[in-house]
Design an enzyme around this catalytic site. Sequence first.
Site, short mmCIF file in Angstrom:
data_model
loop_
_atom_site.label_atom_id
_atom_site.label_comp_id
_atom_site.label_asym_id
_atom_site.label_seq_id
_atom_site.Cartn_x
_atom_site.Cartn_y
_atom_site.Cartn_z
N TYR A 54 -11.22 -11.08 12.42
CA TYR A 54 -10.45 -11.69 13.50
C TYR A 54 -11.33 -12.08 14.68
CZ TYR A 54 -6.39 -9.55 11.12
OH TYR A 54 -5.45 -9.15 10.21
N HIS A 112 -10.32 -5.31 3.47
CA HIS A 112 -9.46 -6.42 3.86
C HIS A 112 -8.90 -7.17 2.64
CE1 HIS A 112 -8.81 -9.37 7.44
NE2 HIS A 112 -7.76 -9.33 6.65
N SER A 191 2.27 -10.50 8.75
CA SER A 191 3.13 -11.70 8.79
C SER A 191 4.59 -11.34 8.50
CB SER A 191 2.63 -12.77 7.81
OG SER A 191 1.36 -13.24 8.18
N ASN A 243 9.96 -8.12 19.85
CA ASN A 243 9.66 -7.33 18.65
C ASN A 243 9.93 -5.85 18.87
OD1 ASN A 243 8.86 -9.72 17.40
ND2 ASN A 243 6.68 -9.38 17.82
#
Length: 278
Positions: A54, A112, A191, A243
């Site tokens: 990232y 990952h 996601s 959220n």
Amino acid sequence: MSDDDPAVDDCPYSGDIPMLGLGTWENTDPDACAASVETALEMGYRHIDTAQAYGNEADVGDGLAAADVDREEIFLATKVWIDNLAYDDVIETTEASLDRLGVDSVDLMYVHWPSRTYDAEETLEALNELYDDGKIDRIGVSNFEPEQFQEAIEISDAPIVANQVECHPFLQQEELREVCEAEGVELVAYSPLARGDVLENETLQEIAADHDASPAQVSLAWLRQQGITAIPKATSEAHIRDNWQSLSVSLSDDEIERIESIEQTGRRVDPGFGPWNQ
């Protein structure tokens, strides 16, 4: 923190993992990334997720340092990228991740993807060494299909505690959920809002209206009630709060069944090196 926000204690845990966290994928503006982490922690989040790929571990570390929350209260996860999965590279790049994050250890280190330089024996041996040395408190995998997942479980001396995969109402991951549950491993959903597509779904909109909630909150509540930890990405205070307030949404059995019957399907994250494409 708003008076309407759920309290810190309102966030359930799955094992040792807070079931709602802040994802930081594509949060590449340094100031915005640090601010989002600080905002989330001050609001009540205790689970922060990042990754070497990232490019924002240092910014996440700045947010951790700025927040008035003790490090011991925070569940911090990052991931070793697919170019760094040879034994020596796992050791070296994990220590670099710790330096960027400004911490002595991370609560969870993931592989990952099972791709490129990944070798189950070599990669997991290195992670086990880091685990034994106290540099990482837990080992996880990400984007592992059942075959790779079972192999990792068998090879690793330290327990595999989580498999982080794309999961949302349009990709419900029934098989992986069953496999993880059988092994006592947490499923962590990245996601979880299908990159915003849940906002346009009629079923989720209707359920949201009945709860005076947003479709995003309904999606996160659905995941939580399935025992799935979610780490939605958010940068603005409004989205971080929206959220977080999903913790106040409780779905009925009928509403859960309606979500599970959604016919719209498909991945939003589908690189050529994904194991399902091999």
